[in-house]
Design an enzyme around this catalytic site. Structure first.
Site, PDB file in Angstrom:
ATOM      1  N   GLY A  54       0.767  -1.247   0.000  1.00 11.84           N
ATOM      2  CA  GLY A  54       0.000   0.000   0.000  1.00 11.84           C
ATOM      3  C   GLY A  54       0.796   1.294   0.000  1.00 11.84           C
ATOM      4  O   GLY A  54       0.316   2.320  -0.466  1.00 11.84           O
ATOM      5  N   GLU A 109       3.543   3.865   6.095  1.00 12.07           N
ATOM      6  CA  GLU A 109       2.336   3.043   5.934  1.00 12.07           C
ATOM      7  C   GLU A 109       1.283   3.851   5.181  1.00 12.07           C
ATOM      8  O   GLU A 109       1.248   5.084   5.259  1.00 12.07           O
ATOM      9  CB  GLU A 109       1.885   2.635   7.349  1.00 12.07           C
ATOM     10  CG  GLU A 109       0.549   1.964   7.507  1.00 12.07           C
ATOM     11  CD  GLU A 109       0.443   0.578   6.910  1.00 12.07           C
ATOM     12  OE1 GLU A 109       0.764   0.427   5.715  1.00 12.07           O
ATOM     13  OE2 GLU A 109      -0.012  -0.343   7.616  1.00 12.07           O
ATOM     14  N   ASP A 110       0.429   3.157   4.425  1.00 14.80           N
ATOM     15  CA  ASP A 110      -0.605   3.867   3.670  1.00 14.80           C
ATOM     16  C   ASP A 110      -1.711   4.393   4.577  1.00 14.80           C
ATOM     17  O   ASP A 110      -2.002   5.578   4.598  1.00 14.80           O
ATOM     18  CB  ASP A 110      -1.181   2.960   2.560  1.00 14.80           C
ATOM     19  CG  ASP A 110      -1.677   1.600   3.065  1.00 14.80           C
ATOM     20  OD1 ASP A 110      -1.538   1.302   4.265  1.00 14.80           O
ATOM     21  OD2 ASP A 110      -2.191   0.824   2.238  1.00 14.80           O
ATOM     22  N   ASP A 113      -5.774   1.726  10.359  1.00 13.44           N
ATOM     23  CA  ASP A 113      -7.159   1.446  10.726  1.00 13.44           C
ATOM     24  C   ASP A 113      -7.163   1.144  12.229  1.00 13.44           C
ATOM     25  O   ASP A 113      -7.281   2.044  13.035  1.00 13.44           O
ATOM     26  CB  ASP A 113      -7.661   0.292   9.854  1.00 13.44           C
ATOM     27  CG  ASP A 113      -9.166   0.108   9.938  1.00 13.44           C
ATOM     28  OD1 ASP A 113      -9.800   0.788  10.743  1.00 13.44           O
ATOM     29  OD2 ASP A 113      -9.711  -0.720   9.187  1.00 13.44           O
ATOM     30  N   LYS A 141      -7.325   6.663  10.164  1.00 12.50           N
ATOM     31  CA  LYS A 141      -8.768   6.551  10.420  1.00 12.50           C
ATOM     32  C   LYS A 141      -9.120   6.863  11.864  1.00 12.50           C
ATOM     33  O   LYS A 141     -10.294   6.956  12.202  1.00 12.50           O
ATOM     34  CB  LYS A 141      -9.278   5.157  10.038  1.00 12.50           C
ATOM     35  CG  LYS A 141      -9.469   4.993   8.533  1.00 12.50           C
ATOM     36  CD  LYS A 141     -10.224   3.725   8.194  1.00 12.50           C
ATOM     37  CE  LYS A 141     -10.590   3.708   6.708  1.00 12.50           C
ATOM     38  NZ  LYS A 141     -11.044   2.367   6.266  1.00 12.50           N
ATOM     39  N   PHE A 162     -14.364   3.261   2.924  1.00 16.52           N
ATOM     40  CA  PHE A 162     -13.355   2.436   2.305  1.00 16.52           C
ATOM     41  C   PHE A 162     -12.707   3.221   1.175  1.00 16.52           C
ATOM     42  O   PHE A 162     -13.343   3.560   0.186  1.00 16.52           O
ATOM     43  CB  PHE A 162     -13.905   1.104   1.798  1.00 16.52           C
ATOM     44  CG  PHE A 162     -12.791   0.127   1.543  1.00 16.52           C
ATOM     45  CD1 PHE A 162     -12.245  -0.608   2.589  1.00 16.52           C
ATOM     46  CD2 PHE A 162     -12.228  -0.006   0.282  1.00 16.52           C
ATOM     47  CE1 PHE A 162     -11.175  -1.473   2.379  1.00 16.52           C
ATOM     48  CE2 PHE A 162     -11.157  -0.860   0.059  1.00 16.52           C
ATOM     49  CZ  PHE A 162     -10.630  -1.594   1.117  1.00 16.52           C
ATOM     50  N   ASP A 169      -5.778  -0.274  -2.168  1.00 16.91           N
ATOM     51  CA  ASP A 169      -6.490  -1.165  -3.091  1.00 16.91           C
ATOM     52  C   ASP A 169      -7.801  -1.687  -2.533  1.00 16.91           C
ATOM     53  O   ASP A 169      -8.072  -1.629  -1.341  1.00 16.91           O
ATOM     54  CB  ASP A 169      -5.606  -2.375  -3.411  1.00 16.91           C
ATOM     55  CG  ASP A 169      -5.581  -3.377  -2.255  1.00 16.91           C
ATOM     56  OD1 ASP A 169      -5.268  -2.970  -1.116  1.00 16.91           O
ATOM     57  OD2 ASP A 169      -5.884  -4.567  -2.483  1.00 16.91           O
ATOM     58  N   ARG A 175      -5.123   0.646  -7.154  1.00 17.21           N
ATOM     59  CA  ARG A 175      -3.915   1.218  -6.538  1.00 17.21           C
ATOM     60  C   ARG A 175      -3.337   2.355  -7.381  1.00 17.21           C
ATOM     61  O   ARG A 175      -2.676   3.248  -6.871  1.00 17.21           O
ATOM     62  CB  ARG A 175      -2.821   0.147  -6.377  1.00 17.21           C
ATOM     63  CG  ARG A 175      -3.114  -0.913  -5.330  1.00 17.21           C
ATOM     64  CD  ARG A 175      -1.827  -1.687  -5.006  1.00 17.21           C
ATOM     65  NE  ARG A 175      -2.075  -2.946  -4.341  1.00 17.21           N
ATOM     66  CZ  ARG A 175      -2.193  -3.100  -3.020  1.00 17.21           C
ATOM     67  NH1 ARG A 175      -2.118  -2.055  -2.225  1.00 17.21           N
ATOM     68  NH2 ARG A 175      -2.410  -4.285  -2.501  1.00 17.21           N
TER      69      ARG A 175
HETATM   70  P1  IMP Z   1      -4.897  -2.114  10.648  1.00 19.63           P
HETATM   71  O1  IMP Z   1      -3.860  -3.142  11.029  1.00 19.63           O
HETATM   72  O2  IMP Z   1      -6.263  -2.436  11.185  1.00 19.63           O
HETATM   73  O3  IMP Z   1      -4.474  -0.692  11.015  1.00 19.63           O
HETATM   74  O4  IMP Z   1      -5.078  -2.215   9.072  1.00 19.63           O
HETATM   75  C1  IMP Z   1      -4.393  -1.366   8.203  1.00 19.63           C
HETATM   76  C2  IMP Z   1      -4.367  -1.971   6.813  1.00 19.63           C
HETATM   77  O5  IMP Z   1      -5.682  -2.291   6.368  1.00 19.63           O
HETATM   78  C3  IMP Z   1      -3.822  -0.961   5.814  1.00 19.63           C
HETATM   79  O6  IMP Z   1      -2.429  -1.097   5.651  1.00 19.63           O
HETATM   80  C4  IMP Z   1      -4.584  -1.319   4.555  1.00 19.63           C
HETATM   81  O7  IMP Z   1      -3.910  -2.328   3.838  1.00 19.63           O
HETATM   82  C5  IMP Z   1      -5.890  -1.867   5.035  1.00 19.63           C
HETATM   83  N1  IMP Z   1      -6.959  -0.841   5.015  1.00 19.63           N
HETATM   84  C6  IMP Z   1      -7.563  -0.273   6.074  1.00 19.63           C
HETATM   85  N2  IMP Z   1      -8.488   0.631   5.678  1.00 19.63           N
HETATM   86  C7  IMP Z   1      -8.447   0.646   4.323  1.00 19.63           C
HETATM   87  C8  IMP Z   1      -9.172   1.397   3.319  1.00 19.63           C
HETATM   88  O8  IMP Z   1     -10.041   2.258   3.574  1.00 19.63           O
HETATM   89  N3  IMP Z   1      -8.853   1.121   2.020  1.00 19.63           N
HETATM   90  C9  IMP Z   1      -7.895   0.207   1.674  1.00 19.63           C
HETATM   91  N4  IMP Z   1      -7.204  -0.516   2.581  1.00 19.63           N
HETATM   92  C10 IMP Z   1      -7.485  -0.296   3.896  1.00 19.63           C
HETATM   93 MG    MG Z   2      -1.669  -2.251   3.665  1.00 18.83          MG
END
Ligand code: IMP
Ligand code: MG
Length: 184
Positions: A54, A109-110, A113, A141, A162, A169, A175
């Site tokens: 990402g 990091e992209d 969440d 987020k 989302f 992606d 992407r």
């Molecule tokens: P976390 O470990 O819950 O913080 O998840 C983060 C990962 O979930 C990111 O690196 C993304 O790959 C994916 N992700 C979370 N939200 C989105 C979104 O809105 N669009 C696309 N990918 C997301």
């Molecule tokens: Mg990711």
């Protein structure tokens, strides 16, 4: 719904709900982040570590705005657990070849969440004795979860939608969009 020819050509005819951050907005914010990062690391070796996949577009734009020497490497992490709920465990599918010891590590990091994956990665990378370890996320987020990693550099607060594009992606699609869109 947004269905301009520029969007439809790129998505194969599927409209997106809205463009949340357009190209110019992203470019201006990335430039400002680069300046912040340049100022935050007056000395020492800086290794920018991109979390694939990402972060690949964000990282490539970001490093070109950093006006000090940097090294670049990537890592690929995989969460594993029962498959449906993230267990918070993480393993590295690609481990950076670059030495981390004694360097400033900036993990790119992209989108954050829950931050679970990142939290585990920080523990894993911290054990390699870097001089410092910080996170730069394009989007946050801002979900309230306990033991959320500290985000030193953040591009934008993201709406609870989302998002796709600029590296993000949905099932490996979108992407390549030069903007960030709400897909729903
Ligand atoms: P976390 O470990 O819950 O913080 O998840 C983060 C990962 O979930 C990111 O690196 C993304 O790959 C994916 N992700 C979370 N939200 C989105 C979104 O809105 N669009 C696309 N990918 C997301
Ligand atoms: Mg990711």
């Amino acid at each position: 719904m947004l269905s301009t020819p520029e969007v439809l050509r790129r998505t194969g005819g599927k409209p997106v709900k809205s463009i949340v951050f357009d190209e110019a907005t992203i470019a201006a914010r990335v430039e400002a982040l680069g300046a912040e990062i340049t100022g935050a690391y007056p000395d020492g070796e800086l290794l920018v570590l991109g979390l694939l996949k990402g972060s690949f577009i964000f990282l490539s734009d970001l490093v070109r705005t950093i006006e000090r020497p940097v090294q670049i490497d990537f890592l690929v992490a995989s969460s594993y657990g029962d498959g449906t709920v993230s267990s918070g465990a993480v393993r590295l599918l690609y481990d950076p070849e670059t030495r981390l010891e004694g360097k400033h590590i900036l993990l790119v990091e992209d989108i954050i969440d829950t931050g679970k994956t990142l939290q585990r990665l920080m523990t894993l990378l911290g054990a390699r004795r870097p001089r410092s370890l910080a996170v730069c996320a394009l989007l946050d987020k801002q979900l309230a979860v306990e033991s959320r990693p500290e985000l030193r550099f953040v591009g934008f607060r993201a709406p609870p939608a989302f998002l796709v594009g600029y590296g993000l992606d949905h099932a490996e699609n979108y992407r390549h969009l030069p903007f960030i869109a709400d897909l729903a």
